[in-house]
Scaffold this motif. Structure first.
Motif, short mmCIF file in Angstrom:
data_model
loop_
_atom_site.label_atom_id
_atom_site.label_comp_id
_atom_site.label_asym_id
_atom_site.label_seq_id
_atom_site.Cartn_x
_atom_site.Cartn_y
_atom_site.Cartn_z
N GLU A 120 -16.10 -5.95 7.55
CA GLU A 120 -14.88 -5.43 6.93
C GLU A 120 -15.04 -3.97 6.55
O GLU A 120 -14.08 -3.19 6.62
CB GLU A 120 -14.54 -6.30 5.72
CG GLU A 120 -14.22 -7.73 6.11
CD GLU A 120 -13.92 -8.62 4.92
OE1 GLU A 120 -14.07 -8.13 3.78
OE2 GLU A 120 -13.53 -9.77 5.14
N GLY A 213 -5.62 -7.54 3.85
CA GLY A 213 -5.44 -8.61 4.82
C GLY A 213 -4.03 -9.17 4.77
O GLY A 213 -3.58 -9.64 3.73
N THR A 280 -10.93 -10.09 11.71
CA THR A 280 -10.75 -8.85 10.95
C THR A 280 -9.88 -7.86 11.70
O THR A 280 -9.01 -7.21 11.11
CB THR A 280 -12.12 -8.22 10.65
OG1 THR A 280 -12.95 -9.17 9.98
CG2 THR A 280 -11.96 -6.99 9.76
N GLY A 339 -3.04 -11.78 1.62
CA GLY A 339 -4.44 -11.41 1.51
C GLY A 339 -4.86 -11.18 0.07
O GLY A 339 -5.97 -11.58 -0.33
#
Length: 360
Positions: A120, A213, A280, A339
């Protein structure tokens, strides 16, 4: 020593007593992930319940607040547009669930996730660097199928280099690999933060939307690449379920059973890196999502056998992400915050888990 004799009343009782390792009713030997009929029924009930929730969440996302009459052409057109998000949720749940469970197995640690290896942070560097060097237009530059493939290849190459360097040597050590992964992730995160401090407010606002996210970050055109990659990597892990069961016993036990622990570990980690890179690159970082799904899946499956844990983890991942998306979209009208909510809930469960265990 005098021999003991049995009375007529004691003999039938002895015959009804099951031998060690046999069930009280049938006397048949049972072993494995689900050693009793009750455990098998419980697992079946859990899977059916999760499947029902999956169907209800799918129907809810397709039909809830659909302005067209059910069954009409307009209804199915709107449902088709919404189905894309459900496919994205399915792919992300599959990637995160299998990657996290497998990663926790080879590292023999239930509280860490593949995010610890810097995937990430690398994603944040790519996104931040594009805006830093090219301005707001940088977001457009890194969007597209080839750019998506490039991000996946970059993340997998980063993982392969890290694993090959730290695990293939004579003194390869998994703990050192994890420590260096944390350090590299922290360094990449610091670089991203430094570049973000130099952005204009407009550029920072545009970038922030990409660094959270969100299902909205995904492009339907990416699915043509994401689905095959996830299917191949996840399918291989699923086929390796028995080997993962052996790796979960620890290095010494696995070696004694004839398993090449180092080679198998590297293979699993590379497959995990593919799944994490796909997830991701598709929707952005979700640090605690995998941990939350894996923790719930182990509690529900009540077994360590990956053949049974994987299906429960996948269904749990869909229920968690799909349910959060439905609630935030139709109740709070904030579907872009999925997210954020998952990170808050997952982080809370993470802290509660550590405080309850009292150790890492």
């Amino acid at each position: 020593m005098a021999e003991q004799t049995l009375t007529h009343e004691q003999a039938p009782a002895l015959e009804q007593t099951p031998a060690p390792g046999r069930t009280p009713l049938t006397g048949e030997r049972r072993s494995g992930a689900l050693p009793t009929a009750r455990a098998g029924r419980r697992y079946l009930v859990v899977v059916v319940a999760l499947a029902v929730l999956t169907v209800l969440i799918t129907l809810g996302n397709l039909a809830w607040d659909n302005p067209m009459p059910i069954g009409s052409t307009g209804f199915w057109r709107i449902a088709e547009l919404r189905a894309t998000n459900l496919v994205i949720i399915t792919v992300v749940a599959f990637c995160q669930a299998l990657a996290t469970v497998s990663f926790q197995t080879v590292t023999n640690n239930r509280i860490i996730t593949p995010s610890i290896m810097g995937f990430e942070s690398l994603y944040r560097v790519v996104q931040t660097g594009a805006v830093f060097f090219f301005g707001v237009a940088g977001i457009t530059i890194i969007q597209g199928v080839w750019q998506f493939i490039g991000q996946v290849v970059l993340m997998v190459a980063f993982a392969a280099m890290l694993y090959g360097w730290l695990l293939s040597g004579k003194y390869g050590n998994l703990q050192i690999m994890l420590l260096i992964g944390i350090i590299l992730g922290g360094g990449l995160g610091a670089l991203s933060t430094f570049m973000q401090r130099l952005l204009t407010p407009t550029e920072f606002d545009v970038l922030t939307a990409r660094l959270i996210g969100s299902i909205a970050n995904a492009d339907a055109s990416y699915l043509a690449i994401s689905i095959p990659l996830a299917a191949v990597a996840g399918g291989v892990l699923w086929l390796r379920a028995r080997q993962l069961n052996v790796l979960a016993l620890g290095r010494e036990t696995a070696v004694n059973l004839g398993v090449d622990h180092r080679r198998q570990t590297i293979a699993v980690l590379l497959l995990v890196s593919v799944l994490m890179a796909v997830s991701t690159s598709l929707v952005g970082p979700m640090t605690f999502y995998g941990f939350l799904v894996a923790m719930i899946a182990y509690q529900l499956a009540d077994t360590h056998d990956h053949r049974y844990v994987f299906p429960v983890a996948w269904l749990t991942g869909f229920v968690v992400l799909g349910g959060a998306y439905f609630v935030l979209k139709n109740v709070f009208y904030a579907q872009g915050s999925v997210g954020v909510i998952i990170e808050i809930v997952g982080g809370t469960f993470f802290l509660a888990h550590i405080l309850r265990k009292g150790r890492l």
